[in-house]
Design a protein around this motif. Structure first.
Motif: not given
Length: 258
Positions: A75-79, A86-101
C-alpha cells in the motif's frame, strides 16, 4: 413422333442415366487428411509446451498477486528484498532499508545520485568513486564518521569547505589527531560566544619574533628563551622578549611589517 413415343423415349433415358453417373464423396481423404491431423497434433503439442513454459516462468520468477520475486507491491509503494541489479536508470521518490538492516548500493565503477528540479536540471549530485564521495552541492547530515581504524578526511580541493549548524558543530577524535589545514587563511569566528581552546599544550608555530635590543643583549650573556605573546590591533600575533615588565608596547612597530 407421337406423344406416347416421346414419353417412352424420355423414360428410357431417365432409367439409364443413374447407371452412368459418378458418385463424389464429400470430405478430406488421403494425404490431405493425414496432413491435417499432423498440423492439429503439432498445434496441440505447441500449446502444451507454451503452457508448461509459462507455468515454469511463473514459478521461477515467483509471480504472485503481491508482486514478482523480490519485488513486492504494498500500500505504501514497492518493497525490494535481497540483491537486485538495475541495467537502466532508476527513478524513485524514496529509498530506505528495513529496520536494523543496512542499505547497500554497489557498482563496478561508481555510484551517482542526482537530484533534479521540475525542469529536469540537476540541483545536487553525489558521486561515490575511487577517490571517495564527491558532493556537487551542500550536504546535510547529523553524523559523519569513518570506519573503525580508518581516517576521516573532509577536503575541498578548489573551493571553500564550510560547516554550519544552528546549534553548533562538534568535531572530535577519540583516538588520534585532529588536523585542519588550508592554503590561505583558517578563520575561527564566534559572533556571540567565545573561542575556547582546552588542551595540555597549545602551540603556535611560525609567529614573527622581535629580536632583543643590543643593550639588553650586552647586559646578559644568557640566550633569550622566554617570550611574551603580543597582539597587534589587526589581530595578528608576534613574540616579544620577556622582561620584568611588558615589552609589547615597545615592540609594536613590528605590526606595520607583518
Amino acid at each position: 413422333m407421337t406423344r406416347e413415343q416421346y414419353i417412352l423415349a424420355t423414360q428410357h433415358n431417365n432409367l439409364q442415366r443413374p447407371e452412368n453417373q459418378q458418385v463424389y464423396q464429400v470430405g478430406i481423404y488421403g494425404w490431405r487428411k493425414r496432413c491435417l491431423y499432423f498440423f492439429v497434433l503439432l498445434l496441440m503439442v505447441t500449446m502444451i509446451v507454451n503452457l508448461a513454459l509459462t507455468i515454469w516462468i511463473l514459478k521461477v520468477m515467483k509471480f504472485s498477486v503481491n508482486g514478482m520475486g523480490n519485488l513486492k507491491i504494498t500500500n505504501k509503494g514497492m518493497r525490494l528484498e535481497g540483491k537486485s541489479e538495475f541495467l537502466l536508470p532508476l527513478y524513485v521518490k524514496e529509498i530506505h532499508s528495513r529496520k536494523d538492516s543496512p542499505l547497500m548500493l554497489q557498482s563496478d565503477r561508481n555510484v551517482t545520485v542526482n537530484a533534479r528540479n521540475n525542469l529536469g536540471q540537476i540541483t545536487g549530485q553525489l558521486t561515490v568513486g575511487p577517490e571517495g564521495a564527491v558532493f556537487e552541492q551542500s550536504v546535510e547530515t547529523p553524523h559523519v564518521r569513518a570506519e573503525s581504524s580508518e581516517e576521516l578526511k573532509l577536503e575541498s580541493p578548489t573551493r571553500t569547505l564550510t560547516m554550519e549548524a544552528p546549534k553548533g558543530v562538534h568535531i572530535t577524535a577519540a583516538e588520534g589527531e585532529l588536523k585542519a589545514s588550508c592554503r590561505r587563511e583558517l578563520e575561527l569566528q564566534s559572533t556571540d560566544g567565545e573561542i575556547f581552546l582546552n588542551a595540555k599544550t597549545i602551540r603556535l608555530g611560525n609567529i614573527p619574533q622581535v629580536s632583543a635590543s643590543s643593550s639588553s643583549a650586552s647586559s646578559s650573556n644568557l640566550r633569550q628563551t622566554v617570550y611574551e605573546v603580543c597582539v597587534c590591533p589587526n589581530g595578528k600575533l608576534f613574540l616579544s622578549p620577556a622582561s620584568v615588565g611588558s615589552t609589547c608596547q615597545s615592540s609594536s612597530s613590528i605590526c606595520l611589517r607583518i
